[in-house]
Design an enzyme around this catalytic site. Structure first.
Site, PDB file in Angstrom:
ATOM      1  N   ARG A  20       0.889  -1.187   0.000  1.00 15.88           N
ATOM      2  CA  ARG A  20       0.000   0.000   0.000  1.00 15.88           C
ATOM      3  C   ARG A  20       0.912   1.218   0.000  1.00 15.88           C
ATOM      4  O   ARG A  20       1.721   1.403   0.908  1.00 15.88           O
ATOM      5  CB  ARG A  20      -0.882  -0.002   1.246  1.00 15.88           C
ATOM      6  CG  ARG A  20      -1.560   1.339   1.480  1.00 15.88           C
ATOM      7  CD  ARG A  20      -2.636   1.301   2.521  1.00 15.88           C
ATOM      8  NE  ARG A  20      -3.814   0.617   2.027  1.00 15.88           N
ATOM      9  CZ  ARG A  20      -5.022   0.690   2.584  1.00 15.88           C
ATOM     10  NH1 ARG A  20      -5.206   1.410   3.681  1.00 15.88           N
ATOM     11  NH2 ARG A  20      -6.043   0.040   2.062  1.00 15.88           N
ATOM     12  N   HIS A  57      -7.484   0.797  -6.268  1.00 15.18           N
ATOM     13  CA  HIS A  57      -7.715  -0.023  -5.076  1.00 15.18           C
ATOM     14  C   HIS A  57      -8.397  -1.325  -5.526  1.00 15.18           C
ATOM     15  O   HIS A  57      -9.566  -1.576  -5.208  1.00 15.18           O
ATOM     16  CB  HIS A  57      -8.577   0.743  -4.075  1.00 15.18           C
ATOM     17  CG  HIS A  57      -8.513   0.206  -2.668  1.00 15.18           C
ATOM     18  ND1 HIS A  57      -7.756  -0.898  -2.317  1.00 15.18           N
ATOM     19  CD2 HIS A  57      -9.122   0.615  -1.523  1.00 15.18           C
ATOM     20  CE1 HIS A  57      -7.909  -1.133  -1.022  1.00 15.18           C
ATOM     21  NE2 HIS A  57      -8.728  -0.230  -0.520  1.00 15.18           N
ATOM     22  N   GLN A  92     -10.175  -3.807  -2.980  1.00 18.98           N
ATOM     23  CA  GLN A  92     -11.468  -3.331  -2.493  1.00 18.98           C
ATOM     24  C   GLN A  92     -12.541  -3.542  -3.548  1.00 18.98           C
ATOM     25  O   GLN A  92     -13.656  -3.981  -3.239  1.00 18.98           O
ATOM     26  CB  GLN A  92     -11.369  -1.829  -2.157  1.00 18.98           C
ATOM     27  CG  GLN A  92     -12.657  -1.237  -1.646  1.00 18.98           C
ATOM     28  CD  GLN A  92     -13.038  -1.748  -0.273  1.00 18.98           C
ATOM     29  OE1 GLN A  92     -12.228  -1.707   0.646  1.00 18.98           O
ATOM     30  NE2 GLN A  92     -14.257  -2.255  -0.123  1.00 18.98           N
ATOM     31  N   ASP A 138     -17.184   7.426  -1.415  1.00 14.17           N
ATOM     32  CA  ASP A 138     -15.924   7.322  -0.679  1.00 14.17           C
ATOM     33  C   ASP A 138     -15.612   8.717  -0.136  1.00 14.17           C
ATOM     34  O   ASP A 138     -16.231   9.711  -0.555  1.00 14.17           O
ATOM     35  CB  ASP A 138     -14.815   6.816  -1.635  1.00 14.17           C
ATOM     36  CG  ASP A 138     -13.489   6.543  -0.931  1.00 14.17           C
ATOM     37  OD1 ASP A 138     -13.478   6.422   0.311  1.00 14.17           O
ATOM     38  OD2 ASP A 138     -12.458   6.461  -1.635  1.00 14.17           O
ATOM     39  N   CYS A 146     -16.264   1.804   0.935  1.00 14.68           N
ATOM     40  CA  CYS A 146     -15.073   0.993   1.257  1.00 14.68           C
ATOM     41  C   CYS A 146     -14.660   1.146   2.714  1.00 14.68           C
ATOM     42  O   CYS A 146     -13.985   0.277   3.243  1.00 14.68           O
ATOM     43  CB  CYS A 146     -13.934   1.344   0.319  1.00 14.68           C
ATOM     44  SG  CYS A 146     -13.358   3.051   0.457  1.00 14.68           S
ATOM     45  N   ARG A 203     -13.772  -8.377   1.942  1.00 16.59           N
ATOM     46  CA  ARG A 203     -12.349  -8.122   1.692  1.00 16.59           C
ATOM     47  C   ARG A 203     -11.551  -9.384   1.992  1.00 16.59           C
ATOM     48  O   ARG A 203     -10.649  -9.753   1.246  1.00 16.59           O
ATOM     49  CB  ARG A 203     -11.839  -6.964   2.578  1.00 16.59           C
ATOM     50  CG  ARG A 203     -12.365  -5.596   2.227  1.00 16.59           C
ATOM     51  CD  ARG A 203     -11.859  -5.106   0.885  1.00 16.59           C
ATOM     52  NE  ARG A 203     -10.404  -5.098   0.795  1.00 16.59           N
ATOM     53  CZ  ARG A 203      -9.614  -4.112   1.232  1.00 16.59           C
ATOM     54  NH1 ARG A 203     -10.132  -3.039   1.778  1.00 16.59           N
ATOM     55  NH2 ARG A 203      -8.292  -4.183   1.087  1.00 16.59           N
TER      56      ARG A 203
HETATM   57  N1  NVA Z   1      -9.914   6.783  -1.206  1.00 21.88           N
HETATM   58  C1  NVA Z   1      -9.538   6.360   0.126  1.00 21.88           C
HETATM   59  C2  NVA Z   1      -9.818   4.896   0.313  1.00 21.88           C
HETATM   60  C3  NVA Z   1      -9.480   4.351   1.653  1.00 21.88           C
HETATM   61  C4  NVA Z   1      -9.686   2.882   1.772  1.00 21.88           C
HETATM   62  C5  NVA Z   1      -8.082   6.662   0.360  1.00 21.88           C
HETATM   63  O1  NVA Z   1      -7.277   6.471  -0.564  1.00 21.88           O
HETATM   64  O2  NVA Z   1      -7.742   7.118   1.444  1.00 21.88           O
HETATM   65  N1   CP Z   2     -11.173  -0.005   2.733  1.00 20.49           N
HETATM   66  C1   CP Z   2      -9.887  -0.094   3.116  1.00 20.49           C
HETATM   67  O1   CP Z   2      -8.969  -0.344   2.318  1.00 20.49           O
HETATM   68  O2   CP Z   2      -9.716   0.053   4.449  1.00 20.49           O
HETATM   69  P1   CP Z   2      -8.343   0.233   5.231  1.00 20.49           P
HETATM   70  O3   CP Z   2      -7.765   1.553   4.809  1.00 20.49           O
HETATM   71  O4   CP Z   2      -8.722   0.184   6.665  1.00 20.49           O
HETATM   72  O5   CP Z   2      -7.414  -0.899   4.851  1.00 20.49           O
END
Ligand code: NVA
Ligand code: CP
Length: 305
Positions: free
Chosen positions: A102, A129, A132, A223, A263, A291
């Protein structure tokens, strides 16, 4: 399929076969049927951003598959002190059976795949993502049983979630509509993909009008307005995104039995009202559970054998 880097790389058949396997693993898990397909295998997990769901579901998923997961913080890894990604990839390839990462830039994930010799899984970048969205598609099929001809609507920022949902939805034959503010459109590569799909007969609409986007939708997804790494823009975004909210008023134009997905984490009162969130928490937390199952399917596809 050698890696999971972004939805654009997957065929319709690959997406469906991941979801099919995820359904099977969910069934087995619920019925106490063990499935140690990855016995003796190790997954490294590099997190340059925070995580609750991704971290815990990958770690527990590897355990349930008979393997193990290692949480690798950039604070501890040499990568945090500037060791190049290509060398990190070459070294970790000699210890591990796969890496989940990540991070911010999509290029970093693509580089890991280029220089390493083991499967790389994108656990979220600024661009995509995919983990997700595979779980979302699995959940959508559980609730509305098929994809073709069903309408998926995304409301909010043209971010990693929007990018991945547009591609995933169109690949599975869904009608996709997206409402974002003018300056927050999805990535140009994704819009180019959507254009090609439209030429081949798909239905795709990008608008700034949330009611137009949500009209007759079977699924509405939203989101956060400010993603991880954009905390400094939160104030500005709060004013740019005013009105881009999933509310009871918006749901008056969707199908009656609309499915809501988020998500998580959610900012209730911003992109979604507390009332809508609470009313639809059944499918939202099913999505969170999925997930685990969807990622186990990805891990088995990439790391078994
Ligand atoms: N769009 C959000 C998703 C988090 C799971 C982010 O990138 O922070
Ligand atoms: N939805 C998601 O990816 O959650 P986290 O940021 O908690 O991993």
């Amino acid at each position: 399929m050698k890696h999971l880097l972004k939805m654009l790389d997957l065929s319709k058949e690959e997406i469906l076969s991941i979801i099919d396997l995820a359904d099977q693993l969910k069934y087995e898990h619920r019925h106490g049927i063990a499935h140690p397909h990855l016995r003796g295998k190790s997954l490294g997990m590099i997190f340059q951003k925070s995580s609750t769901r991704t971290r815990v579901s990958f770690e527990v998923g590897m355990f349930q598959l008979g393997g193990q997961a290692l949480f690798l913080s950039p604070r501890d890894l040499q990568i945090g002190r500037g060791e190049p990604v290509e060398d990190t990839a070459r070294v970790l390839s000699r210890y591990l059976s796969g890496i989940m990462i990540r991070t911010f830039e999509q290029k970093e994930v693509e580089d890991l795949a280029k220089y390493g010799t083991i499967p790389i899984i994108n656990g979220l970048t600024d661009f995509a993502h995919p983990c997700q969205v595979l779980a979302d598609l699995m959940t959508i099929r559980e609730y509305i049983s098929k994809f073709e001809g069903r309408k998926l609507c995304f409301i909010g920022d043209g971010n990693n979630m929007a990018n991945s949902l547009i591609v995933g939805g169109l690949k599975l034959g869904m009608e996709v509509s997206v409402a974002t503010p003018e300056d927050y459109k999805p990535h140009s590569d994704v819009l180019a993909f959507a254009d090609e799909q439209v030429k081949a007969g798909a239905k795709f609409k990008l608008t700034t009008d949330i009611f137009e986007a949500a009209k007759n939708a079977d699924v509405v997804i939203t989101d956060v307005w400010a993603s991880m790494g954009q905390e400094g823009e939160a104030e500005k975004r709060r004013s740019s995104f005013t009105g881009f909210q999933v509310s009871d008023e918006l749901l008056s134009v969707t199908k009656k039995d609309v499915v809501i997905q988020h998500c998580l984490p959610a900012h209730k009162g911003e992109e979604i009202t507390r009332e809508v969130f609470e009313k639809h928490m059944g499918e939202i937390f099913e999505e969170a559970e999925n997930r685990l199952h969807a990622q186990k399917a990805v891990l088995v596809k990439l790391m078994q054998g």
